[in-house]
Design an enzyme around this catalytic site. Structure first.
Site, PDB file in Angstrom:
ATOM      1  N   LYS A 180       0.856  -1.188   0.000  1.00  0.00           N
ATOM      2  CA  LYS A 180       0.000   0.000   0.000  1.00  0.00           C
ATOM      3  C   LYS A 180       0.892   1.238   0.000  1.00  0.00           C
ATOM      4  O   LYS A 180       1.478   1.599   1.004  1.00  0.00           O
ATOM      5  CB  LYS A 180      -0.892   0.035   1.249  1.00  0.00           C
ATOM      6  CG  LYS A 180      -1.958   1.110   1.134  1.00  0.00           C
ATOM      7  CD  LYS A 180      -2.365   1.693   2.467  1.00  0.00           C
ATOM      8  CE  LYS A 180      -1.956   3.097   2.723  1.00  0.00           C
ATOM      9  NZ  LYS A 180      -1.883   4.081   1.686  1.00  0.00           N
ATOM     10  N   GLU A 255       8.910   1.705  11.596  1.00  0.00           N
ATOM     11  CA  GLU A 255       9.952   2.740  11.607  1.00  0.00           C
ATOM     12  C   GLU A 255       9.254   4.091  11.463  1.00  0.00           C
ATOM     13  O   GLU A 255       8.493   4.299  10.529  1.00  0.00           O
ATOM     14  CB  GLU A 255      10.964   2.501  10.487  1.00  0.00           C
ATOM     15  CG  GLU A 255      11.840   1.274  10.725  1.00  0.00           C
ATOM     16  CD  GLU A 255      12.605   1.301  12.047  1.00  0.00           C
ATOM     17  OE1 GLU A 255      13.002   2.394  12.502  1.00  0.00           O
ATOM     18  OE2 GLU A 255      12.792   0.227  12.650  1.00  0.00           O
ATOM     19  N   CYS A 289      12.910  11.530   7.311  1.00  0.00           N
ATOM     20  CA  CYS A 289      12.822  11.129   8.727  1.00  0.00           C
ATOM     21  C   CYS A 289      14.153  11.365   9.412  1.00  0.00           C
ATOM     22  O   CYS A 289      14.218  11.545  10.618  1.00  0.00           O
ATOM     23  CB  CYS A 289      12.429   9.663   8.816  1.00  0.00           C
ATOM     24  SG  CYS A 289      13.517   8.589   7.873  1.00  0.00           S
ATOM     25  N   GLU A 390       8.091  16.699  15.567  1.00  0.00           N
ATOM     26  CA  GLU A 390       8.556  16.553  14.193  1.00  0.00           C
ATOM     27  C   GLU A 390       7.772  17.510  13.288  1.00  0.00           C
ATOM     28  O   GLU A 390       6.547  17.470  13.255  1.00  0.00           O
ATOM     29  CB  GLU A 390       8.346  15.112  13.722  1.00  0.00           C
ATOM     30  CG  GLU A 390       9.001  14.851  12.378  1.00  0.00           C
ATOM     31  CD  GLU A 390       8.770  13.440  11.863  1.00  0.00           C
ATOM     32  OE1 GLU A 390       7.622  12.968  11.908  1.00  0.00           O
ATOM     33  OE2 GLU A 390       9.743  12.820  11.398  1.00  0.00           O
TER      34      GLU A 390
HETATM   35  P1  NAD Z   1       1.792   8.509   7.788  1.00  0.00           P
HETATM   36  O1  NAD Z   1       2.001   7.823   9.090  1.00  0.00           O
HETATM   37  O2  NAD Z   1       0.708   9.515   7.698  1.00  0.00           O
HETATM   38  O3  NAD Z   1       1.451   7.417   6.655  1.00  0.00           O
HETATM   39  C1  NAD Z   1       2.322   6.329   6.382  1.00  0.00           C
HETATM   40  C2  NAD Z   1       1.520   5.242   5.673  1.00  0.00           C
HETATM   41  O4  NAD Z   1       0.558   4.695   6.586  1.00  0.00           O
HETATM   42  C3  NAD Z   1       0.717   5.746   4.470  1.00  0.00           C
HETATM   43  O5  NAD Z   1       0.742   4.783   3.446  1.00  0.00           O
HETATM   44  C4  NAD Z   1      -0.672   5.894   5.046  1.00  0.00           C
HETATM   45  O6  NAD Z   1      -1.691   5.840   4.079  1.00  0.00           O
HETATM   46  C5  NAD Z   1      -0.735   4.715   5.997  1.00  0.00           C
HETATM   47  N1  NAD Z   1      -1.739   4.823   7.050  1.00  0.00           N
HETATM   48  C6  NAD Z   1      -2.317   5.946   7.563  1.00  0.00           C
HETATM   49  N2  NAD Z   1      -3.208   5.630   8.509  1.00  0.00           N
HETATM   50  C7  NAD Z   1      -3.206   4.277   8.613  1.00  0.00           C
HETATM   51  C8  NAD Z   1      -3.911   3.349   9.439  1.00  0.00           C
HETATM   52  N3  NAD Z   1      -4.816   3.752  10.342  1.00  0.00           N
HETATM   53  N4  NAD Z   1      -3.652   2.040   9.296  1.00  0.00           N
HETATM   54  C9  NAD Z   1      -2.722   1.614   8.413  1.00  0.00           C
HETATM   55  N5  NAD Z   1      -2.030   2.444   7.601  1.00  0.00           N
HETATM   56  C10 NAD Z   1      -2.270   3.756   7.704  1.00  0.00           C
HETATM   57  O7  NAD Z   1       3.195   9.108   7.346  1.00  0.00           O
HETATM   58  P2  NAD Z   1       3.545  10.017   6.077  1.00  0.00           P
HETATM   59  O8  NAD Z   1       2.982  11.378   6.281  1.00  0.00           O
HETATM   60  O9  NAD Z   1       3.232   9.297   4.815  1.00  0.00           O
HETATM   61  O10 NAD Z   1       5.155  10.066   6.186  1.00  0.00           O
HETATM   62  C11 NAD Z   1       5.850  10.923   7.009  1.00  0.00           C
HETATM   63  C12 NAD Z   1       6.267  10.216   8.287  1.00  0.00           C
HETATM   64  O11 NAD Z   1       7.056   9.065   7.979  1.00  0.00           O
HETATM   65  C13 NAD Z   1       7.183  11.083   9.161  1.00  0.00           C
HETATM   66  O12 NAD Z   1       6.815  10.938  10.507  1.00  0.00           O
HETATM   67  C14 NAD Z   1       8.568  10.491   8.918  1.00  0.00           C
HETATM   68  O13 NAD Z   1       9.498  10.716   9.942  1.00  0.00           O
HETATM   69  C15 NAD Z   1       8.237   9.043   8.773  1.00  0.00           C
HETATM   70  N6  NAD Z   1       9.322   8.332   8.074  1.00  0.00           N
HETATM   71  C16 NAD Z   1      10.110   7.471   8.794  1.00  0.00           C
HETATM   72  C17 NAD Z   1      11.151   6.800   8.175  1.00  0.00           C
HETATM   73  C18 NAD Z   1      12.030   5.832   8.938  1.00  0.00           C
HETATM   74  O14 NAD Z   1      12.681   5.009   8.302  1.00  0.00           O
HETATM   75  N7  NAD Z   1      12.065   5.899  10.251  1.00  0.00           N
HETATM   76  C19 NAD Z   1      11.407   7.015   6.811  1.00  0.00           C
HETATM   77  C20 NAD Z   1      10.589   7.907   6.111  1.00  0.00           C
HETATM   78  C21 NAD Z   1       9.536   8.552   6.750  1.00  0.00           C
END
Ligand code: NAD
Length: 490
Positions: A180, A255, A289, A390
């Site tokens: 997804k 992560e 991130c 963040e």
């Molecule tokens: P997000 O948490 O909003 O979404 C991540 C994914 O989860 C998306 O595909 C989203 O559609 C899905 N999602 C949302 N709600 C869900 C639910 N209830 N159940 C299952 N899936 C769900 O994050 P984002 O805005 O896409 O990305 C930014 C975040 O990602 C920042 O916090 C960043 O730090 C983090 N990030 C972490 C890493 C790492 O390796 N630690 C790498 C890149 C980004």
């Protein structure tokens, strides 16, 4: 290849090797964040039923794929690497249009995706170990088996590299996948699926469904036929996934976010430290991130450091990432832009000073996109919200520290623990920093951003579930079960 992924800019889901429309019949628009007049495409607003179909397809494809010899699986992954590399320029353009990062950044990310497939392809030659037995007529050994159907849920900020570093180890280990992608970046995910198809991946081994996290992401987490979830995204969503996945005892790997510190000591090469800070804070528009969001500077060099960093931020050319002169792209969407501006206001209200930046850009070619200036805050205190939460934008806060000990204390003073960096030429304090800082990745004289794919990656505290590492050969552990065999042959 099966039927096309697209009809007149309407893109479909990949289920059981077919490109299909959502059963619900709904789609959503994806636009270029640097020029919102440009429609990237219409994508499926999928339903829980679509996910159920995809999980079923993955389950059905599992036995054959799990029994395919791993070197054979590896050959397919090698071909994926080649297919991605061959289309590098085109894929980089798709990535820039869809996510906004500069073409140079996109090229790097696409190359990284190819390299990841190549790396994991070669791990198909290895499995388990033999161990000396106390019984002279017994062969004692371990081996790894696939987990089953793995859900891959990814964010928008590295929309080809992160799926690659989850899907490649998942596949080489013999699992089948339901992917997804983030709602904001489905197209580059579709391109990756096409590369897998071109490389001969059997039908149903990889499936992709686009749409909302709270609907289809939630279904993946709840679905009893999914064995494990590899998630990268925000802490809030990750926590919810962990709670829900516990109900069906799924294996999870989460992560999450970061608030990464960079410490500069008085003996550092100042120009190099400024360069390392700017690359960490403003690279990928701060939407990493691993971005540097807190620069902790010891008192003696605070003034010259601020002066040089402000100069550097001033010179950054901001615009559409397709323009080769541009050094920093837009925020990914309106919501992220507003979040950046809101935090800039919060910082001001808390008493921090904007030394440079702080504004949205709307002039000329900026008018159609979500552009914000590279922003440096001074007079930041460790407990301020801009130093704790963040933001995910090109905003860095400078915090003054008395000395090394206080700098380390401040570095550790957040709920996150993803990456950290120190700029110093003092070997002793460099070592102490590596030991005392609570982060999964610690760097000396290198930016908080940028990882090598062959080394393990993962955070601590709220940055990670700390269950399994990603990347490097250790990544295989999440995607496999270890069995121990005692084979008495007499
Ligand atoms: P997000 O948490 O909003 O979404 C991540 C994914 O989860 C998306 O595909 C989203 O559609 C899905 N999602 C949302 N709600 C869900 C639910 N209830 N159940 C299952 N899936 C769900 O994050 P984002 O805005 O896409 O990305 C930014 C975040 O990602 C920042 O916090 C960043 O730090 C983090 N990030 C972490 C890493 C790492 O390796 N630690 C790498 C890149 C980004």
């Amino acid at each position: 290849m099966a039927e096309v992924a697209v009809t007149e800019k309407e893109y479909r889901n990949l289920i059981a090797g077919e490109w299909v429309a959502s059963l619900g019949g709904e789609t959503y628009e994806d636009r270029n964040p640097a020029d919102t007049e440009e429609l990237i495409g219409r994508f499926q607003s999928s339903t829980r039923e679509d996910i159920q179909q995809a999980v079923k397809a993955a389950r059905e494809a599992l036995p054959l794929w799990a029994e395919t010899p791993a070197p054979e699986r590896g050959r397919i992954l090698h071909r994926v690497a080649e297919a991605v590399e061959k289309q590098k320029e085109e894929l980089a353009t798709v990535l820039t249009r869809e996510e906004g990062k500069t073409l140079a950044e996109s090229r790097g990310e696409v190359q990284r995706a190819a390299d990841i497939f190549r790396f994991f392809a070669s791990l198909g030659y290895l499995n388990g170990e033999t161990i000396h037995s106390a019984d002279r007529d017994l062969l004692l050994f371990t081996f790894r088996e696939p987990l089953g159907v793995v859900a891959v849920i990814t964010p928008w900020n590295f929309p080809i590299a992160i799926p690659a570093w989850k899907i490649a180890p998942g596949l080489i280990s013999g699992n089948t996948i339901v992917f997804k992608p983030a709602q904001l970046t489905p197209l580059i995910g579709i391109r990756l699926m096409e590369a897998l198809e071109q490389s001969g991946i059997p039908k149903g081994v990889v499936n992709m469904v686009s749409g909302s996290g709270s609907v289809i992401g939630d279904e993946l987490v709840a679905n009893p036929d999914v064995d494990a979830i590899s998630f990268t995204g925000s802490y809030e969503v990750g926590r919810r996934i962990a709670q829900k996945a516990a109900e069906t005892l799924k294996r999870t790997q989460l992560e999450m976010g970061g608030k990464n510190p960079l410490v500069v000591l008085e003996d550092a090469d100042l120009d190099k430290a400024v360069d390392i800070t700017a690359r960490g804070a403003f690279g990928a528009t701060g939407q990493a991130c691993t971005a540097t969001s807190r620069a902790i500077i010891v008192h003696d060099i605070l003034e010259p450091f601020v002066e040089k960093l402000v100069e550097r931020a001033k010179g950054i050319r901001i615009g559409n990432g397709l323009d080769s002169e541009v050094q920093m792209g837009p925020a990914v969407n309106e919501e992220q832009l507003e979040k950046d501006l809101e935090y800039i206001q919060i910082g001001r209200d808390e008493g921090a000073e904007v030394a440079i930046g702080g504004q949205r850009l709307t002039d000329g070619h900026h008018a159609k996109g979500y552009f914000v200036e590279a922003t440096v805050f001074t007079d930041v205190r460790a407990e301020m919200r801009i130093a704790q939460e963040e933001i995910f934008g090109p905003i860095v806060g400078i915090i003054e520290a008395r000395d090394f000990d206080q700098a380390v204390e401040i570095a550790n003073q957040t709920v996150y623990g993803l990456t950290a960096c120190i700029c110093t030429r003092d070997l002793e304090r460099a070592h102490l920093f590596v030991r005392k800082t609570n982060a999964g990745v610690i760097k000396v004289n290198r930016p908080t951003v940028g990882l090598e794919l062959q080394a393990p990656f993962g955070g601590m505290k709220h940055s990670s579930s700390e269950t399994f590492k990603e990347q490097g050969k250790d990544a295989i552990q999440f995607y496999t079960r270890l069995k121990t065999a005692y084979l008495g042959y007499r």
